[in-house]
Motif scaffolding. Sequence first.
Motif, PDB file in Angstrom:
ATOM      1  N   ASN A 276      65.231  41.000   2.119  1.00 52.68           N
ATOM      2  CA  ASN A 276      65.373  42.185   1.279  1.00 52.68           C
ATOM      3  C   ASN A 276      66.645  42.944   1.647  1.00 52.68           C
ATOM      4  O   ASN A 276      67.200  42.780   2.730  1.00 52.68           O
ATOM      5  CB  ASN A 276      64.155  43.118   1.358  1.00 52.68           C
ATOM      6  N   GLY A 277      67.113  43.752   0.704  1.00 50.31           N
ATOM      7  CA  GLY A 277      68.264  44.612   0.952  1.00 50.31           C
ATOM      8  C   GLY A 277      67.760  45.988   1.339  1.00 50.31           C
ATOM      9  O   GLY A 277      66.791  46.122   2.078  1.00 50.31           O
ATOM     10  N   GLY A 278      68.415  47.027   0.836  1.00 48.03           N
ATOM     11  CA  GLY A 278      67.947  48.387   1.072  1.00 48.03           C
ATOM     12  C   GLY A 278      68.246  48.887   2.464  1.00 48.03           C
ATOM     13  O   GLY A 278      69.217  48.490   3.102  1.00 48.03           O
ATOM     14  N   ALA A 279      67.359  49.782   2.962  1.00 54.85           N
ATOM     15  CA  ALA A 279      67.620  50.472   4.217  1.00 54.85           C
ATOM     16  C   ALA A 279      67.589  49.539   5.412  1.00 54.85           C
ATOM     17  O   ALA A 279      68.288  49.755   6.397  1.00 54.85           O
ATOM     18  CB  ALA A 279      66.590  51.585   4.404  1.00 54.85           C
ATOM     19  N   ARG A 280      66.738  48.497   5.355  1.00 49.80           N
ATOM     20  CA  ARG A 280      66.661  47.542   6.457  1.00 49.80           C
ATOM     21  C   ARG A 280      66.903  46.152   5.917  1.00 49.80           C
ATOM     22  O   ARG A 280      65.979  45.368   5.697  1.00 49.80           O
ATOM     23  CB  ARG A 280      65.295  47.613   7.147  1.00 49.80           C
TER      24      ARG A 280
ATOM     25  N   GLY B  24      72.340  42.806  18.579  1.00 48.14           N
ATOM     26  CA  GLY B  24      71.452  41.829  17.946  1.00 48.14           C
ATOM     27  C   GLY B  24      70.028  41.897  18.441  1.00 48.14           C
ATOM     28  O   GLY B  24      69.096  41.675  17.685  1.00 48.14           O
ATOM     29  N   ASP B  25      69.822  42.181  19.718  1.00 49.11           N
ATOM     30  CA  ASP B  25      68.486  42.329  20.287  1.00 49.11           C
ATOM     31  C   ASP B  25      68.566  43.368  21.393  1.00 49.11           C
ATOM     32  O   ASP B  25      69.114  43.109  22.469  1.00 49.11           O
ATOM     33  CB  ASP B  25      67.976  40.996  20.842  1.00 49.11           C
TER      34      ASP B  25
ATOM     35  N   LEU C  77      73.262  48.803   9.897  1.00 55.45           N
ATOM     36  CA  LEU C  77      73.226  47.794   8.846  1.00 55.45           C
ATOM     37  C   LEU C  77      72.272  46.661   9.209  1.00 55.45           C
ATOM     38  O   LEU C  77      72.544  45.488   9.004  1.00 55.45           O
ATOM     39  CB  LEU C  77      74.642  47.255   8.593  1.00 55.45           C
ATOM     40  N   GLY C  78      71.126  47.044   9.813  1.00 50.55           N
ATOM     41  CA  GLY C  78      70.109  46.075  10.162  1.00 50.55           C
ATOM     42  C   GLY C  78      70.310  45.382  11.489  1.00 50.55           C
ATOM     43  O   GLY C  78      69.502  44.534  11.870  1.00 50.55           O
ATOM     44  N   VAL C  79      71.362  45.722  12.245  1.00 50.44           N
ATOM     45  CA  VAL C  79      71.671  45.054  13.509  1.00 50.44           C
ATOM     46  C   VAL C  79      71.443  46.029  14.662  1.00 50.44           C
ATOM     47  O   VAL C  79      71.973  47.139  14.660  1.00 50.44           O
ATOM     48  CB  VAL C  79      73.129  44.549  13.529  1.00 50.44           C
ATOM     49  N   ASP C  80      70.661  45.610  15.656  1.00 50.91           N
ATOM     50  CA  ASP C  80      70.460  46.421  16.853  1.00 50.91           C
ATOM     51  C   ASP C  80      71.756  46.486  17.654  1.00 50.91           C
ATOM     52  O   ASP C  80      72.377  45.456  17.939  1.00 50.91           O
ATOM     53  CB  ASP C  80      69.373  45.824  17.740  1.00 50.91           C
ATOM     54  N   VAL C  81      72.157  47.702  18.052  1.00 50.38           N
ATOM     55  CA  VAL C  81      73.339  47.908  18.887  1.00 50.38           C
ATOM     56  C   VAL C  81      72.970  48.949  19.947  1.00 50.38           C
ATOM     57  O   VAL C  81      72.451  50.011  19.614  1.00 50.38           O
ATOM     58  CB  VAL C  81      74.548  48.409  18.070  1.00 50.38           C
ATOM     59  N   ALA C  82      73.243  48.634  21.214  1.00 55.22           N
ATOM     60  CA  ALA C  82      72.928  49.578  22.280  1.00 55.22           C
ATOM     61  C   ALA C  82      73.966  49.458  23.386  1.00 55.22           C
ATOM     62  O   ALA C  82      74.528  48.387  23.626  1.00 55.22           O
ATOM     63  CB  ALA C  82      71.533  49.314  22.842  1.00 55.22           C
ATOM     64  N   SER C  83      74.220  50.575  24.041  1.00 55.87           N
ATOM     65  CA  SER C  83      75.072  50.573  25.232  1.00 55.87           C
ATOM     66  C   SER C  83      74.530  51.609  26.194  1.00 55.87           C
ATOM     67  O   SER C  83      73.937  52.608  25.779  1.00 55.87           O
ATOM     68  CB  SER C  83      76.528  50.876  24.861  1.00 55.87           C
ATOM     69  N   PHE C  84      74.725  51.369  27.486  1.00 50.83           N
ATOM     70  CA  PHE C  84      74.230  52.299  28.492  1.00 50.83           C
ATOM     71  C   PHE C  84      75.116  52.190  29.728  1.00 50.83           C
ATOM     72  O   PHE C  84      75.791  51.177  29.959  1.00 50.83           O
ATOM     73  CB  PHE C  84      72.767  51.994  28.857  1.00 50.83           C
TER      74      PHE C  84
END
Length: 1000
Positions: A709-713, A381-382, A332-339
């Motif tokens: 903008n809305g949409g995919a990003r 978020g980043d 939903l436009g938010v960066d999410v990462a785990s490692f």
Amino acid sequence: MISNSSPDRSRTIVVVGNGMVGHRFCKRLVDHELHKCFRIVVFGEEPRPAYNRVGLTQFFDHRDADQLAMTTLEWYQQHGIILHVGDRVKTIDRQNRQVTSEQGREIVYDFLTLATGSTPFVPPIDGIEMPGVFVYRTIEDLEAIIAWADGVCSAAVIGGGLLGLEAARAAHDLELETHVIEFAPRLMPRQLDDGGSALLVEQIEKLGIQLHLGVSTEKIMGEDSVSGMRFADGSELEVEMVIVSAGIRPRDELAKKSGLKIGTRGGVVVGNQLTSSDPRIFAIGEVASHNDMLYGLVAPGYEMADVVAARLAGDEKVEFRGGDLSAKLKLLGVDVASFGDHEIDANQGRALVMEDPCAGVYRKLLVDHEGKKLLGGILVGDASDYGRLRSICLEGAILDCPPGQLLAGPQTGVAEQPMSGDDQVCSCHNVSREELIEVIQQKQVTSLGQLKSCTSAGSGCGGCLPMVTRILNAELSKSGQLVRKDLCEHFAYTRTELFQIIKIKQIRTFQQLLSECGSGDGCEICKPTVASILASLWNEHILEQETLQDTNDRFLANIQRGGLYSVIPRVPGGEITPEKLIVLGQVARKYNLYTKITGGQRIDLFGAQGYQLPDIWEELVAAGFESGHAYGKALRTVKSCVGSTWCRYGLHDSVGLAIQLEKRYRGIRAPHKIKGGVSGCVRECAEAQGKDFGLVATENGYNLYVCGNGGARPRHADLLAVDLDEETVVRYLDRFLVYYIQTADKLTRTATWLENMEGGIDYLRDVVIDDHLGICEELERQMQYLVETYRCEWKEVVDNPELRSRFRQFVNSDENELGIEIITERGQRRPADWKKDRVMLPILEEVTRGGKTIGQLQAEHLPDDVPTCWVDVGRVEDFPSNGGATVKYGEVQIAVFNFNSRGEWYACQNMCPHKRAFVLSQGIIGDLDGEPKVACPLHKRTFSLKDGRSLAGDTDPVHVFPVRVEEGRVMLKLPAEENLNAVLATRELCATACQSACGK
């Protein structure tokens, strides 16, 4: 060791499952050349070859299954692999080593690989089988969701994990009121901790998605369909659709049935060699249980596929010792990462946490007690330095800096250090930076497409594409090659550079520009781009240009499925009189048009045939309507709430300002579509902060937001200025829009334009408010010129007989034919669904069984000795310069192209074989390395006009016909009508395909 020395292909490998992992396994078998010494037979349950399930949500943007395809039927044929789609293996006879499919195929195997994947877990909730409840797993699931969403307003997603949030994004993009129901107290409980979840919750709620955490669903309510949900605490929620995305379960029923050992959590038990309890049977992907671990990510599945293929090729040393569960996503436009390990307790290590709620960033790194090793982490978020952090973690290397410097993020010197060669860039396909560089250097790769084809990097979730592109550009620069962003092969300039060339040299036509600074004959990329620039500068009627426009602009309507068109009048600010509403209803009823109210406060009328458009618009123009420019890269709408006109909270007349702005900027062409919004108070009912420009009323005026903008990003707009009066609003918007039009790249939304702008919103503010460049007066003057020279494009067509004549369906006949099957659904007419796989027409059945293509069929039905004659199909002036038109010959539609810039004429069947739509005459013509081509207007498939072949090799060819001009008449060399009808008859191709799709 499994020997592969036998060259006679007398042994057989059966692959059960043709998903992403199954296809990867097939590719690796080919890489090891095992297709030359084994007979390989693949069964896929779905009706199409493998597609990118990781990118499934992208389907809602383009609604085209082919854009998700990872392969083609032709790839399997090319490598001698037998692929059975739409056929599931129902039994495995291990004693006789034989599989039997549901369609009765019996195949004896030497080795069998199970790649059956997983199935959605559907919790045992009362009412779960009710109409309106869907799972989220296949393209067919998504098509069903889209169809149901068309008649509802709200949806709930059961599951707040990765797939659940993807489903929520889909529901949100379908403009539904969206709720997420999660049993756990946080989102993505397997990937995030409480802190990371809390920040993700905040970001998602800003989009208007409502989250319900720690909630258990007790019942899905409704009589004939879903009407609501009841939770364990007794509370209820009114919704009209439920999407279940509560996890997955391995598809191990076939393995159980055949007596293979199953893990405690399900799945086929395998060891490091990935053999099951039967040494002749392997299991890979989500169906495999390795050390009691089930992997739901694609990267471990790919690694398993690589291991099994290598072992079958004779490499006994390679083993699977567990997969990496690291992941980087954009939800939903938010960066999410785990490692790594991000759930260790205090006895195992220490946690460093940094949270910046203002910037929407949360970072958690776990290190050992000495602070010397990185054990794992969570980034929300980043996640821009995810690749480097993950690499440090997996290598287990001693840190060369205090861990706090890593926590600070990519803005520090440490995080900006270059990646090492072993750093993984693409986690989906396990491609490292070193591998990318090696391919670029050894294979002399010069484009992103070539690099993706050679390495598969970027062809999974797509999250690594920015990094892949940077590595490619860096290597090209190192080798002394100029890294350019040329528009296409015909212009060695960017759109921005072409804009300035056209403006300074006062160029008025495409041919003049081509002769000044281009080469060749143009294409489907540069022609629409130049058409947009010419319109943005000189504001001449779009149809007065030579045939440059994409089909939407050429017919002043948005092309839809089957080659039909939409009619969308402008309704400024969403305000419309009852009299105009009545006219729309009368027109829709008269022409049998499908009607829908959009999220942008307009009324869509779908299903018009091209030749009907001038007559429809004649009635609409007479009623006071103007073109809504839904077909152009232009201003679409300025959405408004009712503001002070009716609302008790309204501070200003938001409707009046929205109407003023929409009328001011109507018809102005831009690099991409533009949307605006005006809200009468901070409650933001017009969603102005999600638009390219938006205004929110304050006590002292309006706050101006830009580049959302809305949409995919989705992107929240940035605040440009506060407390503006209406006159200042107009002045700032004039400057902002013209600056965007002049400097943005082709097909770039304002949001992306700002993201790529050095200095961001502060620099933009310096330019359009503080006049840092000294150009604001010129920007205002250019906008005023566009405003003063505006003409309604459809009124011009209605009043101009010559322009109206361009909408005739056939040059040589006054007949009209639909060319598409129409059905009735919910009381309205719409196109019938085309069959998802290749349509079996009666004349094609024996050919398809023989593995032939339509082109081969045409050659057989129209051999060289079939008598032909020259047929007069119209005057030269009937065909647009550098464009096409349609002629009718018996029951066949033929596209004829006047390639005036080359002094050449071409003709081919009008039906595009990709979706069997009769639209090729409306496509843009151009050249590829000098070869003339046409681009289908529906999905941009390109075909050679010389021999009809697909230039991308991804679909069947088209049949071409000789053309000559005699005394101003256009002549085609054609066989007798009955011979051509047998192959290309419009009625047969259309009706039979739809009957097959509808099960008639």
